[in-house]
Motif scaffolding. Sequence first.
Motif, short mmCIF file in Angstrom:
data_model
loop_
_atom_site.label_atom_id
_atom_site.label_comp_id
_atom_site.label_asym_id
_atom_site.label_seq_id
_atom_site.Cartn_x
_atom_site.Cartn_y
_atom_site.Cartn_z
N GLU A 155 0.83 -1.21 0.00
CA GLU A 155 0.00 0.00 0.00
C GLU A 155 0.86 1.26 0.00
O GLU A 155 0.54 2.24 -0.68
N THR A 156 1.95 1.24 0.75
CA THR A 156 2.84 2.39 0.80
C THR A 156 3.43 2.68 -0.58
O THR A 156 3.43 3.83 -1.03
N LEU A 157 3.92 1.64 -1.24
CA LEU A 157 4.51 1.84 -2.57
C LEU A 157 3.46 2.29 -3.59
O LEU A 157 3.74 3.13 -4.46
N GLU A 158 2.24 1.78 -3.48
CA GLU A 158 1.16 2.22 -4.39
C GLU A 158 0.86 3.70 -4.20
O GLU A 158 0.75 4.45 -5.18
N SER A 159 0.75 4.12 -2.95
CA SER A 159 0.47 5.53 -2.67
C SER A 159 1.63 6.41 -3.13
O SER A 159 1.44 7.46 -3.74
N TYR A 160 2.84 5.94 -2.85
CA TYR A 160 4.05 6.68 -3.24
C TYR A 160 4.10 6.85 -4.76
O TYR A 160 4.34 7.94 -5.27
N ARG A 161 3.85 5.77 -5.49
CA ARG A 161 3.91 5.82 -6.95
C ARG A 161 2.83 6.74 -7.52
O ARG A 161 3.08 7.45 -8.51
N ALA A 162 1.66 6.74 -6.90
CA ALA A 162 0.59 7.62 -7.38
C ALA A 162 1.02 9.08 -7.29
O ALA A 162 0.73 9.87 -8.19
N VAL A 163 1.72 9.43 -6.21
CA VAL A 163 2.20 10.81 -6.05
C VAL A 163 3.37 11.08 -6.99
O VAL A 163 3.39 12.07 -7.71
N ARG A 164 4.36 10.19 -7.00
CA ARG A 164 5.56 10.40 -7.82
C ARG A 164 5.25 10.40 -9.32
O ARG A 164 5.88 11.14 -10.07
N ASN A 165 4.31 9.57 -9.76
CA ASN A 165 3.96 9.53 -11.18
C ASN A 165 3.32 10.83 -11.65
O ASN A 165 3.20 11.07 -12.84
N SER A 166 2.91 11.65 -10.70
CA SER A 166 2.36 12.97 -11.02
C SER A 166 3.47 14.02 -11.12
O SER A 166 3.20 15.19 -11.33
N GLY A 167 4.71 13.59 -10.92
CA GLY A 167 5.84 14.51 -10.98
C GLY A 167 6.08 15.28 -9.71
O GLY A 167 6.79 16.29 -9.69
N VAL A 168 5.50 14.82 -8.62
CA VAL A 168 5.61 15.52 -7.33
C VAL A 168 6.72 14.88 -6.51
O VAL A 168 6.82 13.66 -6.41
#
Length: 177
Positions: free
Chosen positions: A104-117
């Motif tokens: 879950e942590t990696l999924e949330s992290y990727r959702a934010v990072r894939n937005s360029g944040v």
Amino acid sequence: MDYNPKIHYIPARPKPIKRVGIYCRVSSSKDEQLKSLSNQISGLTRKAANIPSWRIMDMYVEIRSAKGETNRSELNRLIVDCKNDKLDVVVLREVSRLGRDTVETLESYRAVRNSGVCVIFDENVLDTELDSNEFILSVFEAVYQAENEPRSQNIKIGMQQKALDGTFGFYHRKRYR
């Protein structure tokens, strides 16, 4: 000072302002958890306020357990704001605030990072703008998960023992017929 045509003055450009979102979470509304939440909010707000090129755009605060299938509306709102280009940086106290387990942590992290944040974990001294290595993130989360598993078992054993002793508070509630 004499004018020298070979020297060109180039004015300094101000650093671009980064739009910052702060995400804080605790697992219950007990006094010690609320104090932790207050510490998270004040610490991260102070950190962001001390960086001149940062502007706090929003605060995402949740009082929710990370266990089970709870709806983490503030985390979801944070991810949507990242996808809608409302933030440049997200600051959290530590890696474990993003999820209840490594997946879950990696999924949330990727959702934010894939937005360029960029994601900054204050206590872990991890800034994904400098090092976006997911391996480091997963190691931190695995350590947190390993720490929580025995704690969870101890809580369950304690609840079972209280039930056997008849001291579990649940049995003293009013019964409706």
